[in-house]
Design a protein around this motif. Structure first.
Motif, short mmCIF file in Angstrom:
data_model
loop_
_atom_site.label_atom_id
_atom_site.label_comp_id
_atom_site.label_asym_id
_atom_site.label_seq_id
_atom_site.Cartn_x
_atom_site.Cartn_y
_atom_site.Cartn_z
N LEU A 355 -3.52 4.63 -1.79
CA LEU A 355 -3.91 5.16 -0.62
C LEU A 355 -2.74 4.95 0.47
CD1 LEU A 355 -7.64 5.01 -0.34
CD2 LEU A 355 -6.33 7.08 -1.07
N HIS A 358 0.07 6.71 1.66
CA HIS A 358 0.06 7.98 2.65
C HIS A 358 0.75 7.60 4.02
CE1 HIS A 358 -3.48 9.46 0.00
NE2 HIS A 358 -2.30 9.45 -0.70
N GLN A 361 -3.75 6.71 6.83
CA GLN A 361 -4.94 6.36 5.89
C GLN A 361 -5.81 5.54 6.46
OE1 GLN A 361 -5.55 8.31 3.01
NE2 GLN A 361 -7.57 7.06 3.38
#
Length: 397
Positions: A355, A358, A361
């Motif tokens: 994640l 990104h 996030q």
């Protein structure tokens, strides 16, 4: 003046994936992993953990108020950097509240980086013995899923304070280095996973060790029989056995004085954690100090560090009287024992779907370690002190 390791601390993720389960997914005999490469578990970071949170978690217990005031330099060694420009050590500097009058840098040379940091730190302290150097090796070893390298993955960080008159280990001045350009292992800028020529890397590792050993002896180092304990870089723990065999065969008369006991205690933590790149050798050293039942006081330890690409170094150290009083054995062993096993699905999601890549996030709260990655804003990483335990206590009451 003696200079060396004054304190040492380990941090690993709270979760692991079983190599027996991975073998089942790969459709092979689990013994290929459990005994063939000598690995039982790989440490797996949660989405809100990375090399920064692991590094800060490793350093926190040994950065006391007294130590904090004496630290002049932070060197973070990694090949899993989170930024192409900013040192990961600066995030750690902020999380630990270190003084501004402090230099912070990041070292990179595959798995060798922490040894370069350690040797530079000892030379710096010899020049300015009132100062202390904080070294942190922190890495997440990652390969393509379903590749031959997947079984050697792992994650963890090891922090050391280097000082004059150390309480754990005195480093000797003799050193033997060997460097040459070879593509046995590499990770291009646009790849999250490492690329490796496995057989070539083993061959280069062993040849680098032989040459570094010869240079160590030429620099005034000990004879092999004077090094009853040995630690080798462990991309997988069975590699230490290969290194031990190659070293003792290169010195047949001296090598007769040594047995597998010389290095076996150094493998115990690595079998449970997996490859940690820059931290691997030093987790092996910690494992030897904390798991060997013998009193190692005043005994010599030989260490071989290897970083693909490649740089190798052989050096040695002696154990300081009273060293056990300054280890954190119970805490480290409890840390490993308390981890939770992951399913294959969760392991795959956590290890291969980052994640943090990104642009924006907010990270889910999963880790209970002292620090966590809270969010990413416009590709800026934001870290904070983890309040997960405080929330759990509040809810329970």
């Amino acid at each position: 003046m003696n200079v060396g390791i004054d304190s040492i601390s380990l941090c690993v993720p709270e979760s692991y994936y079983s190599l027996a389960d991975l073998a089942e997914k790969h459709g092979i005999d689990p013994n290929k992993y459990l005994y063939g490469i000598g690995q039982e578990k790989m440490a797996v970071p949660s989405p809100d953990e990375d090399i920064v949170t692991l590094a800060a978690g490793a350093a926190k217990p040994i950065v006391t108020d007294e130590v904090r005031d004496s630290i002049s330099t932070v060197i973070l060694a990694t090949e899993s950097g989170v930024d192409q420009s900013k040192s990961a050590g600066l995030f750690v500097h902020g999380l630990l509240g270190l003084k501004p009058n402090c230099r912070v840098v990041e070292f990179k040379q595959a798995c060798y980086g922490a040894t370069a940091a350690l040797q530079m730190a000892t030379d710096m302290v010899r020049q300015r013995p009132e100062q202390k150097i904080l070294i942190i090796a922190s890495d997440i070893a990652r390969y393509e899923q379903d590749s031959q390298g997947e079984c050697t993955q792992g994650a963890g960080a090891l922090a050391m304070v280097v000082s004059a008159n150390p309480r754990i280990l005195n480093l000797h001045r003799a050193r033997g280095m060997h460097s040459f350009d070879v593509m046995d292992f590499w990770r291009p800028n646009n790849h999250k996973a490492a690329q490796v020529d496995g057989q070539l890397s083993i061959e280069v590792y062993l040849e680098s060790m032989r040459q570094a050993w010869n240079e160590y002896k030429a620099d005034g180092g000990h004879e092999l029989a004077e090094l009853p304990w040995l630690c080798f870089h462990q991309p997988f723990t069975k590699m230490a056995k290969k290194a031990f065999t190659a070293l003792t065969e290169s010195e047949p008369e001296q090598g007769q004085a040594l047995t597998g006991e010389s290095y076996e205690h150094s493998l115990l933590y690595g079998r449970q954690i997996g490859n940690t790149y820059t931290a691997s050798l030093y987790i092996g050293l910690l494992s030897l100090l904390e798991n060997n039942p013998q009193d190692l006081t005043d005994q010599n330890i030989g260490l071989f560090s290897y970083g693909s690409g490649s740089v190798g170094e052989f050096f040695s150290a002696s154990v300081v009287p009273g060293y056990r009083e300054h280890l954190r054995t119970e805490e480290h062993q409890q840390m490993l024992a308390d981890r939770q096993a992951l399913s294959h699905e969760k392991y795959s999601a956590w290890f291969y779907q980052s994640l943090a890549d990104h642009k924006n996030q907010v990270m889910p709260k999963l880790s209970n370690r002292p620090y966590r990655l809270e969010k990413v804003e416009e590709f800026r990483r934001v870290y904070g002190v983890n309040d997960a335990r405080a929330n759990e206590i509040k809810q329970a009451s």
